[in-house]
Design a protein around this motif. Sequence first.
Motif, PDB file in Angstrom:
ATOM      1  N   UNK A   1       0.814  -1.216   0.000  1.00  0.00           N
ATOM      2  CA  UNK A   1       0.000   0.000   0.000  1.00  0.00           C
ATOM      3  C   UNK A   1       0.848   1.266   0.000  1.00  0.00           C
ATOM      4  N   UNK A   2       1.958   1.285   0.730  1.00  0.00           N
ATOM      5  CA  UNK A   2       2.758   2.505   0.838  1.00  0.00           C
ATOM      6  C   UNK A   2       3.843   2.601  -0.229  1.00  0.00           C
ATOM      7  N   UNK A   3       4.097   1.541  -0.959  1.00  0.00           N
ATOM      8  CA  UNK A   3       5.197   1.535  -1.928  1.00  0.00           C
ATOM      9  C   UNK A   3       5.112   2.631  -2.992  1.00  0.00           C
ATOM     10  N   UNK A   4       3.966   2.911  -3.585  1.00  0.00           N
ATOM     11  CA  UNK A   4       3.965   3.908  -4.659  1.00  0.00           C
ATOM     12  C   UNK A   4       4.085   5.356  -4.198  1.00  0.00           C
ATOM     13  N   UNK A   5       3.900   5.636  -2.906  1.00  0.00           N
ATOM     14  CA  UNK A   5       3.926   7.020  -2.447  1.00  0.00           C
ATOM     15  C   UNK A   5       5.358   7.552  -2.401  1.00  0.00           C
ATOM     16  N   UNK A   6       5.584   8.668  -3.060  1.00  0.00           N
ATOM     17  CA  UNK A   6       6.890   9.311  -3.048  1.00  0.00           C
ATOM     18  C   UNK A   6       7.833   8.867  -4.151  1.00  0.00           C
ATOM     19  N   UNK A   7       7.451   7.901  -4.948  1.00  0.00           N
ATOM     20  CA  UNK A   7       8.326   7.458  -6.040  1.00  0.00           C
ATOM     21  C   UNK A   7       8.176   8.395  -7.231  1.00  0.00           C
ATOM     22  N   UNK A   8       9.281   8.588  -7.930  1.00  0.00           N
ATOM     23  CA  UNK A   8       9.272   9.456  -9.107  1.00  0.00           C
ATOM     24  C   UNK A   8       9.883   8.698 -10.271  1.00  0.00           C
ATOM     25  N   UNK A   9       9.288   8.863 -11.428  1.00  0.00           N
ATOM     26  CA  UNK A   9       9.819   8.260 -12.644  1.00  0.00           C
ATOM     27  C   UNK A   9      10.779   9.244 -13.308  1.00  0.00           C
ATOM     28  N   UNK A  10      11.592   8.782 -14.242  1.00  0.00           N
ATOM     29  CA  UNK A  10      12.516   9.705 -14.911  1.00  0.00           C
ATOM     30  C   UNK A  10      11.824  10.873 -15.613  1.00  0.00           C
TER      31      UNK A  10
END
Length: 96
Positions: free
Chosen positions: A20-29
Amino acid sequence: MQWTSMVAIYGLFWVLSAFLVMPFGLRTPDEVDGYRVAKGHATSAPVNFRPKRIAKRATVLAVVLFGLYYANYAEQWITVDQLNLLGRPPVEDLGY
Protein backbone atom coordinates in the motif's frame (compact mmCIF):
# COMPACT_ATOMS: atom_id res chain seq x y z
CA MET A 1 -5.01 -15.57 20.83
CA GLN A 2 -1.67 -17.36 20.69
CA TRP A 3 1.48 -15.33 20.10
CA THR A 4 2.29 -17.32 16.95
CA SER A 5 -1.08 -16.34 15.48
CA MET A 6 -0.38 -12.73 16.39
CA VAL A 7 2.98 -12.82 14.61
CA ALA A 8 1.46 -14.42 11.51
CA ILE A 9 -1.40 -11.91 11.34
CA TYR A 10 1.00 -9.00 11.89
CA GLY A 11 3.16 -10.36 9.06
CA LEU A 12 0.17 -10.37 6.74
CA PHE A 13 -0.66 -6.81 7.73
CA TRP A 14 2.97 -5.80 7.14
CA VAL A 15 3.09 -7.23 3.62
CA LEU A 16 -0.25 -5.60 2.78
CA SER A 17 1.01 -2.31 4.20
CA ALA A 18 4.24 -2.51 2.21
CA PHE A 19 2.32 -2.83 -1.03
CA LEU A 20 0.00 0.00 0.00
CA VAL A 21 2.76 2.51 0.84
CA MET A 22 5.20 1.53 -1.93
CA PRO A 23 3.96 3.91 -4.66
CA PHE A 24 3.93 7.02 -2.45
CA GLY A 25 6.89 9.31 -3.05
CA LEU A 26 8.33 7.46 -6.04
CA ARG A 27 9.27 9.46 -9.11
CA THR A 28 9.82 8.26 -12.64
CA PRO A 29 12.52 9.70 -14.91
CA ASP A 30 9.84 11.77 -16.70
CA GLU A 31 9.06 13.59 -13.44
CA VAL A 32 12.69 14.50 -12.65
CA ASP A 33 14.27 17.34 -14.63
CA GLY A 34 17.53 16.49 -16.32
CA TYR A 35 17.53 12.78 -15.49
CA ARG A 36 18.59 10.54 -18.34
CA VAL A 37 17.64 6.88 -18.47
CA ALA A 38 20.62 4.60 -18.98
CA LYS A 39 20.55 2.25 -21.94
CA GLY A 40 18.69 -0.95 -21.13
CA HIS A 41 16.70 0.47 -18.21
CA ALA A 42 12.93 0.79 -18.21
CA THR A 43 11.61 4.32 -18.49
CA SER A 44 8.92 3.49 -15.92
CA ALA A 45 11.40 2.40 -13.22
CA PRO A 46 11.49 4.71 -10.19
CA VAL A 47 14.47 7.01 -9.83
CA ASN A 48 14.37 7.34 -6.04
CA PHE A 49 13.44 3.87 -4.74
CA ARG A 50 14.17 3.73 -0.99
CA PRO A 51 13.33 0.33 0.53
CA LYS A 52 14.22 1.42 4.08
CA ARG A 53 11.69 4.24 3.95
CA ILE A 54 9.06 1.87 2.59
CA ALA A 55 9.81 -0.63 5.39
CA LYS A 56 9.48 2.06 8.05
CA ARG A 57 6.19 3.33 6.65
CA ALA A 58 4.88 -0.23 6.29
CA THR A 59 5.84 -1.01 9.88
CA VAL A 60 3.99 2.01 11.24
CA LEU A 61 0.89 1.27 9.17
CA ALA A 62 0.98 -2.44 10.08
CA VAL A 63 1.19 -1.59 13.81
CA VAL A 64 -1.87 0.65 13.50
CA LEU A 65 -3.85 -1.90 11.49
CA PHE A 66 -2.88 -4.77 13.77
CA GLY A 67 -3.77 -2.67 16.81
CA LEU A 68 -7.24 -2.08 15.40
CA TYR A 69 -7.57 -5.77 14.53
CA TYR A 70 -6.53 -6.89 18.01
CA ALA A 71 -8.78 -4.33 19.71
CA ASN A 72 -11.71 -5.64 17.66
CA TYR A 73 -10.72 -9.21 18.56
CA ALA A 74 -10.66 -8.40 22.27
CA GLU A 75 -13.74 -6.13 22.40
CA GLN A 76 -15.85 -7.85 19.69
CA TRP A 77 -16.98 -4.61 18.06
CA ILE A 78 -17.62 -6.35 14.73
CA THR A 79 -18.48 -10.05 14.83
CA VAL A 80 -18.93 -12.66 12.11
CA ASP A 81 -22.71 -12.58 12.59
CA GLN A 82 -22.74 -8.85 11.82
CA LEU A 83 -20.92 -9.47 8.53
CA ASN A 84 -23.71 -11.66 7.15
CA LEU A 85 -24.21 -9.68 3.93
CA LEU A 86 -26.33 -12.26 2.10
CA GLY A 87 -29.20 -12.15 4.57
CA ARG A 88 -29.09 -15.85 5.31
CA PRO A 89 -29.38 -16.89 8.92
CA PRO A 90 -26.10 -17.96 10.52
CA VAL A 91 -25.40 -21.68 10.69
CA GLU A 92 -26.74 -23.06 13.96
CA ASP A 93 -25.26 -25.87 16.02
CA LEU A 94 -24.64 -28.81 13.71
CA GLY A 95 -24.72 -31.34 16.53
CA TYR A 96 -21.11 -32.52 16.39
